[in-house]
Enzyme design. Sequence first.
Site, mmCIF file in Angstrom:
data_model
loop_
_atom_site.group_PDB
_atom_site.id
_atom_site.type_symbol
_atom_site.label_atom_id
_atom_site.label_comp_id
_atom_site.label_asym_id
_atom_site.label_seq_id
_atom_site.Cartn_x
_atom_site.Cartn_y
_atom_site.Cartn_z
ATOM 1 N N ASP A 25 6.049 5.123 -0.894
ATOM 2 C CA ASP A 25 5.432 6.325 -0.359
ATOM 3 C C ASP A 25 5.687 7.073 1.085
ATOM 4 O O ASP A 25 4.301 6.836 1.707
ATOM 5 C CB ASP A 25 4.433 6.591 -0.386
ATOM 6 C CG ASP A 25 3.963 7.982 -0.751
ATOM 7 O OD1 ASP A 25 4.513 8.556 -0.506
ATOM 8 O OD2 ASP A 25 3.133 7.841 -1.643
ATOM 9 N N SER A 52 -4.393 10.532 3.979
ATOM 10 C CA SER A 52 -2.632 10.205 3.042
ATOM 11 C C SER A 52 -2.007 9.721 3.660
ATOM 12 O O SER A 52 -1.891 10.744 5.443
ATOM 13 C CB SER A 52 -2.458 10.537 1.959
ATOM 14 O OG SER A 52 -2.503 11.090 0.774
ATOM 15 N N HIS A 89 4.979 12.160 -0.113
ATOM 16 C CA HIS A 89 4.577 13.545 -0.939
ATOM 17 C C HIS A 89 3.729 13.661 0.147
ATOM 18 O O HIS A 89 3.178 15.343 -0.333
ATOM 19 C CB HIS A 89 3.245 12.387 -2.041
ATOM 20 C CG HIS A 89 1.749 11.598 -1.450
ATOM 21 N ND1 HIS A 89 1.871 10.714 -1.375
ATOM 22 C CD2 HIS A 89 0.617 12.566 -0.798
ATOM 23 C CE1 HIS A 89 0.114 10.272 -0.883
ATOM 24 N NE2 HIS A 89 0.215 11.577 -0.317
HETATM 25 N N1 ARG Z 1 -2.294 10.616 -4.998
HETATM 26 C C1 ARG Z 1 -1.763 10.791 -3.957
HETATM 27 C C2 ARG Z 1 -3.112 11.412 -2.771
HETATM 28 O O1 ARG Z 1 -3.795 12.668 -3.688
HETATM 29 C C3 ARG Z 1 -1.036 11.643 -3.483
HETATM 30 C C4 ARG Z 1 -0.291 11.036 -4.652
HETATM 31 C C5 ARG Z 1 1.656 12.592 -5.338
HETATM 32 N N2 ARG Z 1 2.133 11.919 -5.586
HETATM 33 C C6 ARG Z 1 1.986 12.343 -7.214
HETATM 34 N N3 ARG Z 1 3.299 11.862 -8.015
HETATM 35 N N4 ARG Z 1 1.675 13.435 -7.346
HETATM 36 O O2 ARG Z 1 -3.338 11.094 -2.292
#
Ligand code: ARG
Length: 702
Positions: A213, A637, A84
């Site tokens: 991911d 992330s 992501h």
């Molecule tokens: N929740 C994750 C974060 O903020 C990002 C995940 C991205 N994936 C998605 N399905 N939008 O770090």
Amino acid sequence: MKKLLSLAVAALIFVPAIADEGMWLLPLLNKMNKKDLAAAGCKLTPEEIYNINNTSLKDAIVQFGGGCTGEIISGEGLIVTNHHCGYSSIQRLSTPEHNYLMDGFWAIRRDMEIPCPGLSVTFLVEMKDITQPLEKAEKKGQVEEKLKELTSAARDANPDCEVLTQTFYNDNVTYLIVYKVYNDVRFVGAPPASIGKFGGETDNWMWPRHTGDFSMFRVYMAPDGSPAEYSEDNVPLQPKNHLKISLKGVHENDYTMIMGYPGRTQRFQTAAQLEDMVAQNRIRIDARTVRQNLMWEAMCADPKVQLEYASKYASSANGWKKWQGMELAFKKLGIVAREKEKEERFMEWVAKKPKRQEQYGSALGEISEAVEKAREPMAAYTLLVEAPYGIELVGFVGRFFRGVSKKQQEGECSDEEAFAAGVNAVKGLYRDYEPTLDRKEAVALLEFYRERADERFALDSLGNGFEDFETLDIERYASWLFEESAFTSLEKLTAAGSVEKVSADPAAVLQDAIISKIAGLYPAIMGPQELLQKGSKAFTAGLMEWEKGQPSYPDANFTMRLTYGHVLPYSPKDAVLYRYYTTLTGVMEKEDPTNPEFIVPEKLKELYGSRDFGRYAEDGMIRTCFLTNNDITGGNSGSPVLNANGELIGLAFDGNWESMSSDVMFEPDLQRCICVDIRYVLFLVEKLGGAKNIIDELDFAY
Ligand code: ARG
């Protein structure tokens, strides 16, 4: 006050922390965390983690693209980060014919790696506390001079670097930070989105999780070793340090640490601020629901739109879901009430000494007053930004004119030159733009806005007889707007030919109507800021003194931090226990060929069926993700999850639903960090991607 704080830091007594809360500042590890790190199980010394004279772990960690973290995993500048985090770059490189986002991509030779214009990675060179010299200079009224002196000395000592100053602990502490930025970053590989984003928005922010991911990139440098813009002559970076990889596996209670660039937390905010934050977020959630529903519908109907809007949709939906989880967690965990209770105890402590009373006694009141004053105008502002300014066309106009004024500020220029600069600023946006969809969004967002906004913020005088917002026929207006505006396509815009001409464009008129409302709100929003800053600074300093003797860390602010803790399961609710890891079996269980979020690629099913897992399995199965209690937030992330020896065992990529209030308050029993197991990553690289070349480049710790 500043002085008191420095004394407080210097006089810290080290008590082992009970929970694994803390986004620790690297230069303070030695002072604050040394014993606790060892007690937790870390085999590295603070100097091996962060050192400015010798190579240390921090030299292998980068800020990736401004909002994420990545880590160097080979001597040739190979970077791994989240899928992501690479998402928007991969989307931009993709076309319906070469759809790297949907199909995945692997550069099995160096010359296949694809440049990513606009993508950069940043190395931390050093960070230095300059609070005391600044305090001394302040007494002589020479802060500006001192800052200049310190930054230019750092600049001279660090050629090719960027030097900046940043404040921590709500302006109580200032650091000088030196970064080295590399702008030639190339795409090396990623699994298809059906793996890299498996579970989509449904699984986002949730456990149990089965997302692969990750994505890979490579940093390039000029042949002489310096950072450089993209050039064919550039060569792979020879990094100061890179991470070793451990395939030994991840087990309950193992020590883990994460280094990375957490973005924003609000752990020093008051109940008044938190309540306001939740209210503002509600406006955002509602506006985005309107927009996202239309986007999603169009994306499902047309694969071309799906690719064009993939990244926009994901980033909008990510915040949208986070804020909803926060709202729920706030209620369930009684966050505001707990904060209020803490403030009461703080005030009791303050009341005990006149000196404290004098320094901190008015802080909470000042913050509340400032929040209250800015509340309404902030809500109006947020509504304007999320709803009418959420129309893409309006955003294009904004960007165009920012491009124009930037050019004009640079010096004398013709209308033609200014126009070209404006076009240049927006032209990339048209690649992923569907005016038909945007027109639908415009109708829905304007209707939403009209319903919500106070009449003082009515968008009157939109041209062509569309004068009164209250009675505006929004459908008819939008048809006319999208018909007449030159901003709906690059061709039309280019043909318009002059700044003067597009200034009267219907989209420019709409943008101007919105901007003038925003400008009208500015004094009411900015006015209370000074009071807020003053109150926040004093409150934070007070908290620091109150908790003197405890190790402390400032709110996240996109600077590099370390968090350490352990691999742990959790119980999300009564009678339910979540194991700390997931496996490929769970991917197969979640498969749903009728749901785009839960497609499983054939090849993965084959590998699963034949148990072709190479050296990456444990007990005969691939483990996909695991949990730790490390303290992270957005910006982390892609961060490396490291074992006690500092070897890579996974990548952090998410937080869990039950503790979505984590930016405000750490919940030891509930808060978990969701990580992808490095063995799943490498299984995918080798077995699914066939990129043995990448595996050969890595350094394994056996
Ligand atoms: N929740 C994750 C974060 O903020 C990002 C995940 C991205 N994936 C998605 N399905 N939008 O770090």
